[in-house]
Design an enzyme around this catalytic site. Structure first.
Site, PDB file in Angstrom:
ATOM      1  N   GLY A 243       0.821  -1.216   0.000  1.00 52.61           N
ATOM      2  CA  GLY A 243       0.000   0.000   0.000  1.00 52.61           C
ATOM      3  C   GLY A 243       0.849   1.257   0.000  1.00 52.61           C
ATOM      4  O   GLY A 243       0.642   2.157   0.820  1.00 52.61           O
TER       5      GLY A 243
ATOM      6  N   ARG B 169       0.338   5.826  -1.975  1.00 52.68           N
ATOM      7  CA  ARG B 169      -0.041   7.144  -1.422  1.00 52.68           C
ATOM      8  C   ARG B 169       0.003   7.064   0.102  1.00 52.68           C
ATOM      9  O   ARG B 169       0.276   5.999   0.675  1.00 52.68           O
ATOM     10  CB  ARG B 169      -1.426   7.578  -1.904  1.00 52.68           C
ATOM     11  CG  ARG B 169      -2.506   6.559  -1.660  1.00 52.68           C
ATOM     12  CD  ARG B 169      -3.755   6.844  -2.513  1.00 52.68           C
ATOM     13  NE  ARG B 169      -4.641   5.688  -2.531  1.00 52.68           N
ATOM     14  CZ  ARG B 169      -5.653   5.505  -1.692  1.00 52.68           C
ATOM     15  NH1 ARG B 169      -5.932   6.408  -0.789  1.00 52.68           N
ATOM     16  NH2 ARG B 169      -6.409   4.421  -1.761  1.00 52.68           N
TER      17      ARG B 169
ATOM     18  N   TYR C 228     -12.547  -1.933  12.904  1.00 48.47           N
ATOM     19  CA  TYR C 228     -11.179  -1.478  12.591  1.00 48.47           C
ATOM     20  C   TYR C 228     -10.282  -1.686  13.816  1.00 48.47           C
ATOM     21  O   TYR C 228      -9.169  -2.227  13.697  1.00 48.47           O
ATOM     22  CB  TYR C 228     -11.230  -0.001  12.194  1.00 48.47           C
ATOM     23  CG  TYR C 228      -9.888   0.616  11.855  1.00 48.47           C
ATOM     24  CD1 TYR C 228      -9.284   0.384  10.625  1.00 48.47           C
ATOM     25  CD2 TYR C 228      -9.234   1.456  12.761  1.00 48.47           C
ATOM     26  CE1 TYR C 228      -8.062   0.968  10.307  1.00 48.47           C
ATOM     27  CE2 TYR C 228      -8.018   2.044  12.454  1.00 48.47           C
ATOM     28  CZ  TYR C 228      -7.430   1.791  11.227  1.00 48.47           C
ATOM     29  OH  TYR C 228      -6.213   2.369  10.919  1.00 48.47           O
TER      30      TYR C 228
ATOM     31  N   ILE D  24      -3.234  10.725  11.182  1.00 49.77           N
ATOM     32  CA  ILE D  24      -2.246  11.132  10.181  1.00 49.77           C
ATOM     33  C   ILE D  24      -3.004  11.674   8.961  1.00 49.77           C
ATOM     34  O   ILE D  24      -3.941  11.016   8.481  1.00 49.77           O
ATOM     35  CB  ILE D  24      -1.361   9.933   9.749  1.00 49.77           C
ATOM     36  CG1 ILE D  24      -0.772   9.200  10.977  1.00 49.77           C
ATOM     37  CG2 ILE D  24      -0.267  10.386   8.789  1.00 49.77           C
ATOM     38  CD1 ILE D  24       0.176   9.984  11.841  1.00 49.77           C
TER      39      ILE D  24
END
Ligand code: NAP
Length: 261
Positions: free
Chosen positions: A26, A29, A169, A202
Site C-alpha cells: 500500500g 499514497r 477497525y 495522520i
C-alpha cells in the site's frame, strides 16, 4: 546482499539500509508512500505495492529512484494469497529477496457497531490482519535463509485504545498487535524482528470522511497541537527497519502526538 546484524558493526547514519530490499504494501499514497521514500533515502531498494493507483505508485517508485535506490511498482491485492506470492516473486526477481517487510496496506470504515455487517467486518479483517499475516509468511523463507529480517506492521492507536465508531477497525488492528507479539517470539531466535507502529491521526486520504471541523478538533485534542504526517510515521519505521534496532522486537511504537499516552 550486505546485511549488518551485529550491533557492534559500524552503523552508517547516512545510508543505514544500504544493500537491503524493502517491500512496502500500500505504498502508492499516504503513509506507505512516505515510508517507501524514507527507506529509499536510507539506501534500501524498494518495492512499491499498490492496489489500483498505478500512476501514483509509479511516481513513488520514480521518487525512490531519484534518491539512487532501485525501485519498482508492483500491483497486487494483498488480501489475495496468489497475488501475495506473485508480489514477493516479482520483488525477488527485480530487487532481491526482501529483508524488510512493511505491512502498511489497510482499510478503515467508520460507523456504529450496530450497523457493521459481515461483509464490512470481513473487508477490514482481510486487509488489516489476513494480508499482513500472509505477506509475512511469504517473505519469511528468504529471511530465515539469510538469518536476518525486519517485519513492521502498521497498526493504529485504535488497536491499543479502541475507537468509538471504529469497532471492527480497532479489533483488526488490535489483532495485528497480538500477531506482532506472537510472531516476534517465534522468529526472534532466527535473527528476525517483528514490531508494530501504531500511528495516531495522520493526514492522508483515510481521514477524508472527517469534516474540517472534526479535523480541527482532533488537532486540538492532540497534545502537540497538530495532526501527524506520513513522515512522522516513516521516521519510526526507519528506526525499526535499521540494523541498529536489533534488540527491539515485539514492541508497539506509537507516533501519535500524545493523543494516546
Ligand atoms: P490510504 O491513504 O487510504 O492509503 C491506503 C494504501 O493502501 C493505498 O496505497 C492503497 O492502494 C493501498 N491498499 C488498500 N488496500 C489494498 C490491498 N488490498 N492491496 C494492496 N494495497 C492496498 O491509507 P493511509 O492513511 O496511508 O494508511 C496506511 C496504513 O496506516 C493503514 O494500515 C492504516 O490503517 C494505518 N493508519 C492510518 C492512520 C491515519 O490516520 N491515516 C492512523 C493509524 C493507522 P491504492 O492507492 O492503489 O488504492
Amino acid at each position: 546482499m550486505r546485511v549488518m546484524n551485529d550491533p557492534s558493526e559500524p552503523f552508517s547514519t547516512t545510508c543505514p539500509l544500504f544493500g537491503q530490499v524493502a517491500l512496502v504494501t500500500g505504498a502508492s499514497r499516504g503513509i506507505g508512500a512516505g515510508i517507501a521514500r524514507t527507506l529509499a533515502k536510507a539506501g534500501a531498494a524498494v518495492a512499491v505495492n499498490y492496489l489500483n493507483n498505478r500512476e501514483q505508485a509509479i511516481h513513488v517508485a520514480r521518487e525512490c529512484q531519484s534518491y539512487g535506490a532501485k525501485s519498482l511498482a508492483v500491483q497486487a491485492d494483498v488480501t489475495d494469497l496468489g497475488a501475495i506470492t506473485r508480489l514477493v516473486q516479482e520483488t525477488q526477481l527485480h530487487l532481491g529477496p526482501p529483508s524488510i517487510l512493511v505491512n502498511n496496506a489497510g482499510r478503515a470504515r467508520f460507523g456504529l457497531f450496530i450497523d457493521t455487517d459481515e461483509s464490512m467486518l470481513a473487508e477490514l479483517l482481510n486487509a488489516n490482519l489476513k494480508a499482513p499475516f500472509f505477506c509475512a509468511q511469504a517473505v519469511l523463507p528468504g529471511m530465515l535463509k539469510a538469518g536476518y529480517g525486519r517485519i513492521i506492521n502498521i497498526s493504529s492507536v485504535w488497536g491499543i485504545a479502541g475507537g468509538s465508531c471504529e469497532v471492527a477497525y480497532s479489533a483488526s488492528k488490535g489483532g495485528l498487535i497480538a500477531f506482532t507479539k506472537a510472531l516476534a517470539k517465534e522468529v526472534g531466535p532466527s535473527g528476525i524482528t517483528v514490531n508494530a507502529v501504531a500511528p495516531g491521526a495522520i493526514e492522508t486520504d483515510m481521514l477524508t470522511h472527517l469534516s474540517s471541523e472534526d479535523l480541527k478538533l482532533l488537532s486540538q485534542e492532540t497534545p502537540v497541537g497538530r495532526l501527524g504526517t506520513p513522515a512522522d510515521v516513516a521516521a519510526v519505521v526507519l528506526f525499526l527497519a535499521s540494523p541498529a534496532a536489533s534488540f527491539m522486537t515485539g514492541q508497539i511504537l506509537s507516533p501519535n502526538g500524545g493523543l494516546v499516552i
